[in-house]
Scaffold this motif. Structure first.
Motif, PDB file in Angstrom:
ATOM      1  N   GLY A   7      59.758  94.349  56.932  1.00 15.63           N
ATOM      2  CA  GLY A   7      59.088  93.423  57.844  1.00 15.63           C
ATOM      3  C   GLY A   7      58.135  92.513  57.101  1.00 15.63           C
ATOM      4  O   GLY A   7      57.270  92.999  56.358  1.00 15.63           O
ATOM      5  N   LEU A   8      58.307  91.206  57.278  1.00 15.18           N
ATOM      6  CA  LEU A   8      57.453  90.260  56.570  1.00 15.18           C
ATOM      7  C   LEU A   8      55.979  90.484  56.866  1.00 15.18           C
ATOM      8  O   LEU A   8      55.117  90.279  56.008  1.00 15.18           O
ATOM      9  CB  LEU A   8      57.844  88.824  56.944  1.00 15.18           C
ATOM     10  N   GLN A   9      55.687  90.920  58.092  1.00 14.56           N
ATOM     11  CA  GLN A   9      54.293  91.124  58.479  1.00 14.56           C
ATOM     12  C   GLN A   9      53.660  92.309  57.755  1.00 14.56           C
ATOM     13  O   GLN A   9      52.428  92.443  57.726  1.00 14.56           O
ATOM     14  CB  GLN A   9      54.191  91.335  59.998  1.00 14.56           C
ATOM     15  N   ASN A  10      54.476  93.156  57.154  1.00 15.43           N
ATOM     16  CA  ASN A  10      53.966  94.332  56.447  1.00 15.43           C
ATOM     17  C   ASN A  10      53.870  94.125  54.941  1.00 15.43           C
ATOM     18  O   ASN A  10      53.490  95.046  54.219  1.00 15.43           O
ATOM     19  CB  ASN A  10      54.866  95.541  56.737  1.00 15.43           C
ATOM     20  N   ILE A  11      54.239  92.935  54.478  1.00 15.61           N
ATOM     21  CA  ILE A  11      54.203  92.647  53.051  1.00 15.61           C
ATOM     22  C   ILE A  11      52.999  91.755  52.753  1.00 15.61           C
ATOM     23  O   ILE A  11      52.893  90.660  53.309  1.00 15.61           O
ATOM     24  CB  ILE A  11      55.495  91.943  52.596  1.00 15.61           C
ATOM     25  N   PRO A  12      52.064  92.184  51.920  1.00 14.16           N
ATOM     26  CA  PRO A  12      50.894  91.353  51.599  1.00 14.16           C
ATOM     27  C   PRO A  12      51.305  89.997  51.028  1.00 14.16           C
ATOM     28  O   PRO A  12      52.390  89.855  50.448  1.00 14.16           O
ATOM     29  CB  PRO A  12      50.130  92.192  50.571  1.00 14.16           C
ATOM     30  N   CYS A  13      50.429  89.016  51.164  1.00 13.69           N
ATOM     31  CA  CYS A  13      50.803  87.629  50.903  1.00 13.69           C
ATOM     32  C   CYS A  13      51.214  87.360  49.454  1.00 13.69           C
ATOM     33  O   CYS A  13      52.175  86.625  49.207  1.00 13.69           O
ATOM     34  CB  CYS A  13      49.661  86.699  51.315  1.00 13.69           C
ATOM     35  N   ILE A  66      63.069  94.764  44.439  1.00 13.99           N
ATOM     36  CA  ILE A  66      62.822  95.983  45.216  1.00 13.99           C
ATOM     37  C   ILE A  66      61.661  96.760  44.608  1.00 13.99           C
ATOM     38  O   ILE A  66      60.783  97.273  45.308  1.00 13.99           O
ATOM     39  CB  ILE A  66      64.096  96.857  45.280  1.00 13.99           C
ATOM     40  N   SER A  67      61.642  96.837  43.285  1.00 14.49           N
ATOM     41  CA  SER A  67      60.530  97.488  42.596  1.00 14.49           C
ATOM     42  C   SER A  67      59.228  96.744  42.863  1.00 14.49           C
ATOM     43  O   SER A  67      58.186  97.355  43.121  1.00 14.49           O
ATOM     44  CB  SER A  67      60.817  97.557  41.094  1.00 14.49           C
ATOM     45  N   MET A  68      59.276  95.412  42.812  1.00 14.22           N
ATOM     46  CA  MET A  68      58.093  94.606  43.083  1.00 14.22           C
ATOM     47  C   MET A  68      57.609  94.795  44.511  1.00 14.22           C
ATOM     48  O   MET A  68      56.399  94.845  44.777  1.00 14.22           O
ATOM     49  CB  MET A  68      58.416  93.122  42.827  1.00 14.22           C
ATOM     50  N   LEU A  69      58.534  94.920  45.430  1.00 13.16           N
ATOM     51  CA  LEU A  69      58.176  95.079  46.841  1.00 13.16           C
ATOM     52  C   LEU A  69      57.273  96.297  47.038  1.00 13.16           C
ATOM     53  O   LEU A  69      56.190  96.195  47.633  1.00 13.16           O
ATOM     54  CB  LEU A  69      59.446  95.201  47.676  1.00 13.16           C
ATOM     55  N   TRP A  70      57.694  97.442  46.523  1.00 10.67           N
ATOM     56  CA  TRP A  70      56.931  98.663  46.761  1.00 10.67           C
ATOM     57  C   TRP A  70      55.672  98.733  45.900  1.00 10.67           C
ATOM     58  O   TRP A  70      54.611  99.143  46.390  1.00 10.67           O
ATOM     59  CB  TRP A  70      57.825  99.879  46.512  1.00 10.67           C
ATOM     60  N   LYS A  71      55.766  98.328  44.665  1.00  5.17           N
ATOM     61  CA  LYS A  71      54.570  98.336  43.808  1.00  5.17           C
ATOM     62  C   LYS A  71      53.545  97.321  44.319  1.00  5.17           C
ATOM     63  O   LYS A  71      52.340  97.572  44.318  1.00  5.17           O
ATOM     64  CB  LYS A  71      54.945  98.015  42.361  1.00  5.17           C
ATOM     65  N   GLY A  72      54.048  96.163  44.747  1.00  2.00           N
ATOM     66  CA  GLY A  72      53.152  95.126  45.248  1.00  2.00           C
ATOM     67  C   GLY A  72      52.413  95.545  46.501  1.00  2.00           C
ATOM     68  O   GLY A  72      51.202  95.299  46.641  1.00  2.00           O
ATOM     69  N   ILE A  73      53.119  96.176  47.436  1.00  2.00           N
ATOM     70  CA  ILE A  73      52.473  96.625  48.672  1.00  2.00           C
ATOM     71  C   ILE A  73      51.338  97.588  48.356  1.00  2.00           C
ATOM     72  O   ILE A  73      50.221  97.472  48.897  1.00  2.00           O
ATOM     73  CB  ILE A  73      53.510  97.288  49.604  1.00  2.00           C
ATOM     74  N   MET A  74      51.593  98.549  47.470  1.00  2.00           N
ATOM     75  CA  MET A  74      50.563  99.544  47.141  1.00  2.00           C
ATOM     76  C   MET A  74      49.398  98.937  46.367  1.00  2.00           C
ATOM     77  O   MET A  74      48.228  99.160  46.699  1.00  2.00           O
ATOM     78  CB  MET A  74      51.192 100.693  46.350  1.00  2.00           C
ATOM     79  N   LEU A  75      49.716  98.153  45.339  1.00  4.33           N
ATOM     80  CA  LEU A  75      48.655  97.640  44.477  1.00  4.33           C
ATOM     81  C   LEU A  75      47.866  96.505  45.108  1.00  4.33           C
ATOM     82  O   LEU A  75      46.649  96.413  44.922  1.00  4.33           O
ATOM     83  CB  LEU A  75      49.247  97.182  43.140  1.00  4.33           C
ATOM     84  N   ARG A 101      47.192  96.045  48.251  1.00  4.83           N
ATOM     85  CA  ARG A 101      46.257  96.632  49.219  1.00  4.83           C
ATOM     86  C   ARG A 101      45.080  97.304  48.521  1.00  4.83           C
ATOM     87  O   ARG A 101      43.962  97.294  49.020  1.00  4.83           O
ATOM     88  CB  ARG A 101      46.991  97.634  50.105  1.00  4.83           C
ATOM     89  N   LYS A 102      45.350  97.868  47.343  1.00  6.16           N
ATOM     90  CA  LYS A 102      44.298  98.549  46.584  1.00  6.16           C
ATOM     91  C   LYS A 102      43.358  97.554  45.911  1.00  6.16           C
ATOM     92  O   LYS A 102      42.131  97.718  45.944  1.00  6.16           O
ATOM     93  CB  LYS A 102      44.949  99.454  45.523  1.00  6.16           C
ATOM     94  N   LEU A 103      43.927  96.514  45.301  1.00  8.88           N
ATOM     95  CA  LEU A 103      43.153  95.604  44.465  1.00  8.88           C
ATOM     96  C   LEU A 103      42.709  94.332  45.181  1.00  8.88           C
ATOM     97  O   LEU A 103      41.895  93.586  44.644  1.00  8.88           O
ATOM     98  CB  LEU A 103      43.979  95.222  43.226  1.00  8.88           C
TER      99      LEU A 103
END
Length: 220
Positions: free
Chosen positions: A23-29, A86-95, A97-99
């Protein structure tokens, strides 16, 4: 070096499907922006791959420094793009939000260029150590170096976790090193130096002076 496939293909369609499932709304900008940029440049490359790939010969000897900016955001084919994004998607969401988004964008920008510089230093070392000038000609593209650096950051901010590397449970502390070797053994055509450069830049940030230098440059 030429792209093996062009246009909408299986890997790209699967990537778009996976993004839609999240979902696009769940992916940080910033993460979403990186995904869009890579997909756009895959469909509309700035130049042929042979003119954007990064090598010592092209960047240093021929002074084509713009390749430092172009190489990370171009991919050899649709599956190369798929696995990286796909790797960027999951790493990006986690990082992200953290940073937070601004700092994460800063990290992506700095890492994209710095990893290219470290990659060329490693290739030059191979030329000297092995007395083999062919390493100056190795020309790489793709976002995987940045992803290895982000993996180091992700493991740093989430210590004690167990990662699955090709189905094997590995402590997150060592996962990037195991993955570095495993990918090279399974797919020898991948850039070992490029992936190693990503790990080294990640360690420069988490254990070395890079984070403080970035903070100083940003006025923090």
């Amino acid at each position: 070096m030429e792209r093996r496939q062009r246009g909408v293909s299986a890997g790209l369609l699967l990537l778009l499907y996976q993004i839609s499932q999240v979902g696009l709304q769940n992916i940080p900008c910033v993460t979403l922006g990186v995904l869009v940029l890579n997909i756009f440049l895959f469909l509309n490359p700035v130049r042929p791959l042979s003119e954007v790939c990064l090598s010592v010969n092209e960047a240093v000897h021929r002074k084509n420094w713009q390749r430092l900016l172009l190489a990370p955001f171009h991919h050899a084919d649709d599956w190369h793009l798929y696995y990286n994004m796909i790797s960027m998607l999951w790493k990006g969401i986690m990082l992200e939000r953290k940073l937070k988004s601004i700092w994460f964008a800063y990290i992506i920008a700095v890492f994209s260029v710095l990893i290219g510089v470290v990659y060329m230093v490693l290739e030059l070392l191979l030329v000297v150590i092995l007395d083999d000038p062919s390493y100056e000609m190795n020309c790489g593209v793709g976002f995987s170096g940045v992803l290895f650096a982000l993996k180091v950051l992700n493991n740093h901010y989430n210590p004690g976790r167990v990662s699955s590397v090709f189905g094997l449970p590995i402590s997150s502390k060592y996962a990037c090193w195991v993955e570095l070797v495993a990918i090279h053994l399974i797919s020898p055509g991948t850039s070992f130096a490029g992936h190693l450069a990503g790990i080294l830049v990640g360690l420069m940030y988490t254990m070395g002076p890079l984070k403080k230098i970035m903070q100083a440059c940003a006025g923090i």
